[in-house]
Write a protein that holds these residues in place. Structure first.
Motif, mmCIF file in Angstrom:
data_model
loop_
_atom_site.group_PDB
_atom_site.id
_atom_site.type_symbol
_atom_site.label_atom_id
_atom_site.label_comp_id
_atom_site.label_asym_id
_atom_site.label_seq_id
_atom_site.Cartn_x
_atom_site.Cartn_y
_atom_site.Cartn_z
ATOM 1 N N ASN A 40 0.834 -1.189 0.000
ATOM 2 C CA ASN A 40 0.000 0.000 0.000
ATOM 3 C C ASN A 40 0.869 1.239 0.000
ATOM 4 O O ASN A 40 2.095 1.160 -0.053
ATOM 5 N N SER A 41 0.212 2.392 0.051
ATOM 6 C CA SER A 41 0.943 3.638 -0.088
ATOM 7 C C SER A 41 1.041 4.394 1.230
ATOM 8 O O SER A 41 1.433 5.552 1.239
ATOM 9 N N ALA A 42 0.655 3.748 2.333
ATOM 10 C CA ALA A 42 0.659 4.447 3.617
ATOM 11 C C ALA A 42 2.064 4.956 3.913
ATOM 12 O O ALA A 42 3.046 4.252 3.704
ATOM 13 N N ILE A 48 0.652 6.038 -4.719
ATOM 14 C CA ILE A 48 -0.790 5.853 -4.789
ATOM 15 C C ILE A 48 -1.066 4.384 -5.081
ATOM 16 O O ILE A 48 -0.353 3.757 -5.859
ATOM 17 N N GLY A 49 -2.090 3.873 -4.405
ATOM 18 C CA GLY A 49 -2.521 2.525 -4.742
ATOM 19 C C GLY A 49 -2.200 1.509 -3.682
ATOM 20 O O GLY A 49 -1.320 1.700 -2.846
ATOM 21 N N SER A 50 -2.963 0.426 -3.713
ATOM 22 C CA SER A 50 -2.746 -0.669 -2.775
ATOM 23 C C SER A 50 -3.314 -1.940 -3.357
ATOM 24 O O SER A 50 -4.165 -1.910 -4.239
ATOM 25 N N GLU A 52 -4.597 -5.479 -1.374
ATOM 26 C CA GLU A 52 -4.690 -6.028 -0.022
ATOM 27 C C GLU A 52 -5.174 -7.464 -0.034
ATOM 28 O O GLU A 52 -5.911 -7.896 0.850
ATOM 29 N N PHE B 177 -8.984 3.407 2.730
ATOM 30 C CA PHE B 177 -8.881 4.560 1.826
ATOM 31 C C PHE B 177 -7.606 5.369 2.078
ATOM 32 O O PHE B 177 -7.020 5.916 1.148
ATOM 33 N N ARG B 179 -4.749 4.080 3.142
ATOM 34 C CA ARG B 179 -3.622 3.303 2.611
ATOM 35 C C ARG B 179 -3.565 3.377 1.096
ATOM 36 O O ARG B 179 -2.500 3.376 0.503
ATOM 37 N N ARG B 180 -4.738 3.428 0.474
ATOM 38 C CA ARG B 180 -4.764 3.398 -0.982
ATOM 39 C C ARG B 180 -4.536 4.774 -1.598
ATOM 40 O O ARG B 180 -3.763 4.915 -2.530
ATOM 41 N N PHE B 181 -5.243 5.769 -1.110
ATOM 42 C CA PHE B 181 -5.170 7.101 -1.746
ATOM 43 C C PHE B 181 -4.308 8.029 -0.906
ATOM 44 O O PHE B 181 -4.725 9.134 -0.546
#
Lengths: 423, 482
Positions: A40-42, A48-50, A52, B177, B179-181
């Motif tokens: 993920n992008s955390a 951007i994007g994940s 899971e 949301f 984590r993704r955006f």
């Protein structure tokens, strides 16, 4: 020989190109976005994007299929002439071509609005296999490296492209696939004269080795590059040649075993506009594709061997269309039933028509706590009607049912008037 | 010491939840109640905004468990299910969870009995919530707005969505949301509350209304185009679509307004496609005579529409050799017989030279109608397109299936395409046999009209090659006849 002319002008706007190139890609059945490495992008300023684990279907079309990925071709120009393919050289369809940058932009615009899980990119062959493959890889590279995209990418690879390029594809993509197209080599030779069965299988074998090697490396070195973490898949077209269901099941089984495929997709041949005359004009019943997927499930989740699935086919090698293959097998091997739900092994319970994997799990945990009665089984399954003739509980024994000659008629689903406007 | 001593006999407890999805509050309160041995029917669980006034006499404080109270047991699967189920909109969920926790103390394996009513209900609640969470991840649609520039700064992109969840899942879904955006500024507005992410931190906001969200986004036109184009009108499975994308979600998704017209158009489109191909393969006539009469009315390609007649193959019903040309020419069309014009005369001469008896040979064409353009009084030959050859291949295959030649000789590239389905180069394939799928052999050579177009040494060279090819065919025929 005359080159076929396009029926109308070349599309120029992104909107027109999208219409042409999405239309051209829709005959690929795969839309899976699951089963890849979790990321993920955390905590990332640019990312951007994940992914899971579980794939997400962001919409459903009226054909019942899920829309999970932006599934498009880079171009539908093609130097090959495969008869079942709408994009074959001799077809009269409108042609269009995206630049890699346009595909990247479109993917990100859709992804940011939460329309898609990622991209499924394929292409007609232009100039050469290597050139085409380079363009596909460039899209994936740009998404990953320039835009830090961490969503799902599925790349279709070109069978005879340079292995170095195919390797690049595996480094950026979650899944790679090469379509075997037809269940028999004879069918391929007839309908896809420019493709070569050995070349396709060679490429799948090479991909299998590369995936295996990368798995070994990630086990040993923490930072080893990921390589196609969602594995490889393939697709077969059903009903365009004379292959029987038994041929298809056998082929699928060999592909699963031989190349470690994650999935074999079936696509019922659909009448395509501007069809080649070598093809049947009528589509095979959609039910046939459904039965083949059911048989696929039996092999992957229910412990049936391909030989056992083939036993459910009729003399013509076809699976019955009116009943599912599991019921078909049970009706042929009645001596294996009834199965005692309180005592039987998991393997045997999985063979009971109407009991799915979840229901069997529930039965196995619940029977540790109580002796199951028919009523209890009813609470654990979707429908008792289908299950009843094949099971024994403390208060139920189907002595009469299992021997009835008309059991098939009793259990086959009633013919329904199709509700086309049920929406 | 008996735990019951801490509870006044007959006390009724009221647990007023601060939030709809406050699992921690429920867990702390439930733990204390179990430790004080308060049975499920002595507790009223009141959701926020719920009518707690009915229980004015109830004890609203949590009971204080004795110091030596036993640990409350809860299995990991139970906690997982409870965390999901607490987000359900069913007001009885807190009581159900407490009842199961209560029973869990006496029988730690209560959850394994999937035929139990409470266990099934818990399962069901958790399943509904998981589905709602999943559908929110799937069906939220962001719309891009440019926020007013802060003083002197540039305007910023802001993605805003309006969504109507069925259960209290907004908070449970926030992590997905963010984590993704991660690199986007976004807001999700719902009637149950809102979430705002500024690329660094998440903030919760009050319930919103649809009017607070933007009304559109230009990219939606592209998305709708994609949705319509990726739909395959040859397959219609509306039920399957509705099962996974029920109507209740449609109103907030830009693509769903297209569905009625796509469904209505689908059947018409498929019917048109099948019609355009006219004849079903199963209807192909099964005698040469029937094919001969059927090809006259064939309009599967535009050549059939011209002023011409179809020319059927000619020769014995069972011939060892089949010769296939390109298409009838002007004279063949007038005569209704194959290879009777100038090219036919060249062919006859070379056949004779190679010792092949034309009377024993089945002679036909890859395309059955004469394709031409009118120039004054003359009809000028035009090559058929690949597509036209492929369409007519169906008739040629009918002839092959009936005549069953052991050897097929293709004259020219069009004939080769009619037999192989692909375009080959004559110079590369001539002089050797290829296996056709029915086991017969295919030999390819030039078309005799090609010889007619050449002059001088080039013609002599090609005639030599043509003669050699025919000689090889004659030799092979003799071998096959043995």
């Amino acid at each position: 020989m005359d080159r076929p002319k396009t029926s109308s002008g070349t599309p120029h706007s992104i909107m027109e190109k999208l219409a042409v190139l999405a239309d051209a890609a829709k005959y690929d059945a795969s839309c899976a976005s699951s089963g890849t490495a979790k990321r993920n992008s955390a905590g990332s300023a640019k990312g951007i994007g994940s992914t899971e684990g579980m794939g997400i279907c962001h919409a459903y079309a009226p054909d019942g299929r899920c829309i999970s990925l932006l599934k498009i071709l880079l171009t539908n120009h093609c130097i090959f002439d495969c008869h079942y393919c709408i994009n074959r050289k001799s077809s009269n369809v409108r042609r269009a071509r995206f630049t890699p940058a346009e595909v990247v932009d479109l993917t990100l615009s859709f992804y940011r609005r939460n329309y898609i899980e990622g991209l499924f990119l394929s292409s007609g062959i232009i100039k050469s296999s290597d050139y085409t493959m380079e363009q596909l890889v460039e899209v994936a590279r740009s998404l990953r490296e320039d835009h830090h995209f961490r969503g799902y990418i599925h790349l279709k690879t070109i069978p005879d492209a340079d292995p170095q390029l195919v390797h690049q594809a595996g480094l950026h993509a979650d899944r790679v696939s090469i379509n075997v197209e037809l269940p028999t080599d004879a069918g391929l030779a007839r309908l896809a004269p420019d493709k070569d069965a050995r070349g396709i299988e060679g490429a799948m074998g090479g991909m299998k080795m590369a995936i295996k090697q990368a798995r070994d490396e990630t086990k040993r070195f923490k930072h080893a590059p990921r390589f196609a973490p969602a594995g490889q898949s393939t697709q077969m077209i059903i009903g365009a040649d004379a292959a029987s269901d038994a041929d298809i099941v056998g082929k699928a089984s060999r592909l699963y075993d031989g190349f470690g495929l994650r999935r074999v997709y079936y696509s019922a041949f659909s009448p395509i506009p501007d069809a080649s005359a070598v093809l049947p004009l009528k589509r095979p019943p959609l039910m046939r594709e459904h039965r083949l997927y059911q048989s696929d499930w039996l092999m992957r989740f229910y412990g049936y061997t391909s030989g056992e699935v083939m036993q459910a086919t009729g003399d013509d090698g076809m699976l019955p269309l009116d009943i599912d293959p599991k019921l078909g097998w049970a009706l042929k091997f009645r001596e294996q039933f009834p199965v005692d739900v309180n005592r039987s092994s998991r393997e045997m319970l999985l063979r009971v028509p109407g009991l799915g994997v979840k229901a069997v799990n529930r039965i196995i945990t619940s029977r540790r706590h109580r002796t199951l009665r028919l009523e209890d089984v009813g609470k654990l399954t979707v429908s008792l009607t289908k299950v009843r003739p094949f099971i024994v509980t403390v208060d139920w024994r189907p002595t009469l049912l299992i021997d009835r000659g008309d059991l098939r008629r009793l259990l086959a689903p009633k013919k329904e008037q199709l509700e086309l406007f049920a929406a | 010491m008996n735990a019951l001593q801490h509870v006044r006999l007959g006390t009724y407890y009221v647990a007023q939840l601060p939030e709809q999805d406050d699992f921690e509050f429920w867990r702390d309160r439930a733990r204390a109640l179990v430790q004080c041995d308060v049975p499920p029917d002595r507790i009223a669980w009141v959701p926020p905004g719920g009518n707690g006034d009915l229980f004015t006499h109830g004890e609203r404080r949590a009971p204080v468990p004795p110091a030596d109270a036993a640990m409350v047991r809860a299995s990991k699967p139970f906690i997982q299910l409870a965390r999901s189920a607490i987000c359900h909109s069913d007001p009885d969920r807190f009581a159900l969870l407490y009842r199961l926790l209560w029973r869990h103390q006496a029988n730690p394996k209560v959850l394994e009995d999937r035929a139990d009513g409470d266990v099934r209900r818990l399962d069901e609640l958790a399943r509904h919530v998981r589905r709602d969470i999943h559908k929110m991840r799937a069906f939220v649609r962001f719309r891009l707005v440019e926020d007013e520039a802060a003083q002197g700064g540039e305007s910023e992109e802001h993605y805003v969505a309006w969504f109507e969840p069925e259960h209290h899942i907004l908070r449970a879904n926030a992590g997905f949301f963010t984590r993704r955006f991660a690199n986007m500024r976004w807001s999700i507005l719902t009637p149950k509350g809102s979430l705002h992410w500024d690329t660094q931190a998440l903030a919760e906001g009050p319930p919103a209304e649809r009017a607070d969200a933007p009304a559109g986004d230009p990219v939606e036109a592209l998305w709708r185009k994609y949705y319509a184009s990726t739909f395959n009108p040859a397959r219609l499975k509306v039920g399957a679509m509705l099962k996974e994308m029920p109507r209740k979600y449609w109103k907030n998704m830009p693509e769903t307004s297209l569905i009625p017209e796509l469904v209505a158009g689908a059947q018409a489109r498929e019917a048109a496609m099948v019609d355009a191909g006219s004849i079903e393969p199963s209807e192909r006539p099964d005698t040469l005579d029937a094919i001969a009469s059927a090809i006259h009315s064939c309009r599967r390609c535009p050549i059939g529409e011209l002023e011409n007649q179809a020319v059927m193959g000619e020769g014995p019903r069972r011939a060892a050799l089949m010769v296939v040309g390109e298409q009838p020419g002007d004279q063949e069309d007038l005569a209704g017989k194959p290879f009777v014009g100038p090219a036919g005369q060249v062919l006859d001469r070379f056949l004779q030279q190679a010792g092949i008896d034309r009377e024993q040979t089945y002679v036909t064409n890859a395309v059955k109608h004469f394709k031409f353009t009118q120039r004054g009084k003359r009809r000028l030959h035009q090559s058929p397109t690949a597509k036209e050859i492929d369409i007519c291949r169906w008739w040629l295959e009918g002839e092959r299936a009936l005549v069953q030649p052991r050897l097929v000789l293709a004259l020219g590239a069009s004939a080769a395409r009619g037999l192989l389905g692909k375009t080959v180069s004559i110079s590369r394939v001539r002089g050797a046999a290829q296996m056709l799928e029915d086991g017969s052999e295919l030999w390819v050579t030039a078309h005799p009209s090609y010889l007619l177009r050449l002059e001088g040494p080039a013609r002599e060279e090609q005639e030599r090659l043509f003669a050699a090819d025919l000689a090889a065919v004659a030799e092979r025929l003799a071998e096959l006849a043995q």
